[in-house]
Design a protein around this motif. Sequence first.
Motif, short mmCIF file in Angstrom:
data_model
loop_
_atom_site.label_atom_id
_atom_site.label_comp_id
_atom_site.label_asym_id
_atom_site.label_seq_id
_atom_site.Cartn_x
_atom_site.Cartn_y
_atom_site.Cartn_z
N ARG A 8 -68.23 8.54 -71.99
CA ARG A 8 -68.60 9.85 -72.50
C ARG A 8 -70.11 9.99 -72.44
O ARG A 8 -70.84 9.02 -72.66
CB ARG A 8 -68.12 10.05 -73.94
N MET A 92 -65.43 23.17 -65.69
CA MET A 92 -64.45 22.11 -65.91
C MET A 92 -64.12 21.37 -64.62
O MET A 92 -63.89 20.15 -64.64
CB MET A 92 -63.18 22.69 -66.54
N ASP A 93 -64.11 22.08 -63.50
CA ASP A 93 -63.85 21.42 -62.22
C ASP A 93 -64.91 20.36 -61.93
O ASP A 93 -64.59 19.27 -61.43
CB ASP A 93 -63.83 22.46 -61.08
N ALA A 95 -66.87 18.85 -64.23
CA ALA A 95 -66.79 17.80 -65.25
C ALA A 95 -65.66 16.82 -64.95
O ALA A 95 -65.80 15.61 -65.18
CB ALA A 95 -66.61 18.42 -66.63
N CYS A 96 -64.56 17.33 -64.44
CA CYS A 96 -63.42 16.46 -64.14
C CYS A 96 -63.61 15.65 -62.86
O CYS A 96 -62.86 14.69 -62.63
CB CYS A 96 -62.14 17.30 -64.01
N ALA A 97 -64.60 16.03 -62.05
CA ALA A 97 -64.82 15.34 -60.78
C ALA A 97 -66.11 14.53 -60.77
O ALA A 97 -66.62 14.18 -59.70
CB ALA A 97 -64.83 16.36 -59.64
N SER A 297 -67.26 16.11 -70.37
CA SER A 297 -66.98 14.84 -69.69
C SER A 297 -66.31 13.84 -70.63
O SER A 297 -66.36 13.99 -71.84
CB SER A 297 -68.25 14.25 -69.13
#
Length: 297
Positions: A8, A92-93, A95-97, A297
Motif C-alpha cells: 500500500r 481506478m484502471d 491504480a489496478c495496473a 492502490s
Amino acid sequence: MVVSDAMRIGERFLAVDWGTTNRRVYLIEDGVVIRSERDDRGVKAVAAGAFPAEVATIRDSFGDLPMLLAGMVGSTIGWQVAPYVPAPAGMMDLACALSWVDERTAIVPGVSSVQGGRGDVMRGEEVQLLGAVAAGLAPPNALLAQPGTHCKWVSMEDGRIAGFTTAMTGELFAMLRGHSILAPQLGGSVSPGDAFREGVEHGKRRDLAADLFGVRAAAMLNLRDDADAASYVSGLLIGSDVAARLADSRHDAVHLLADPVLGALYTIAIEANGREAFAIDSHAAFVAGIVRIGAMS
C-alpha cells in the motif's frame, strides 16, 4: 510482482514525476505537498541499472517512505516497463495496473489508444489529465491539451481518458530550428506578436509543407524580416496543430495544462479558431492525480 494487501502507498509517501530530461519529487502527507524539488535527473541521465541507487538517494533526502513513480521511468528507457492501459481509462484502471518494483515502490502505467487504425501512447500525462478532472480543475467531459515537445490532445468523457492524439509540434519546431534549411532564419526569440498571429492564420490552411518553404522565399524576396521568422514558424506549427484538432471537436473550450509562456501561445491559436482556452495548473493536477491513485492502490 503479485500485489498483496501489504503493498500500500499510504497517506504519507513520495511521488516522482520522472520525465525524459527532468524529474520532480514530491513529499506528500494527507494529500498535501510538504516538500518538492525539481532536478535534471531525467531517465536519460540515469545509467542502465542505476535506478535503485537513484531511488535510494531520493529516500535518503526525503524520507524512507513508500514511493509512487510516473512518467518515462516506466518506459523502455526507464527503470521497469509498466504496460499501457488501453483507453478509455480512468483512475481506478491505473491504480489496478500499477507495476510494483518491490513492496514499497510502484510505477504508474501509461495509456494507449487506437482510433481509426492509428495507435497512440502517453506516459506521465495521464496522471495530470485524470487529476485535473478529479480536482475539479476541468469538467469530466472536456477537451484537454498538454502543449510541449509532443502535444497531447485528449478527449475526457465521464472523467476518463476516452481517446487522444499526439502531435510532434514542439519537436518539429526544434528540428527546423536546428537542422533545416530554415535554421539560419530561426535564431530569434518567439513572441506572441503580429508575426506569430500571422503564422497561426496561415496554419489554419494546414498546407504546412508549402508554408514552411514560403519562409525561405519570404527572406529571398524581402517579404518578411528574419527577426520575425521564428515567431511566424512557431505560429504556423501551433496554428496547424490547433486547427486540425479543433476541426473535429464538438467542444467550445480547451483546457490547457502548460507553462504560462507556451500556454499563452496556444491560447492565441485556440481563440483564433473561435474557441475559449482555460489554463490549468499542471503541478496541482499531477498532485491531485497521484494522491488519488495512491489512495486506490
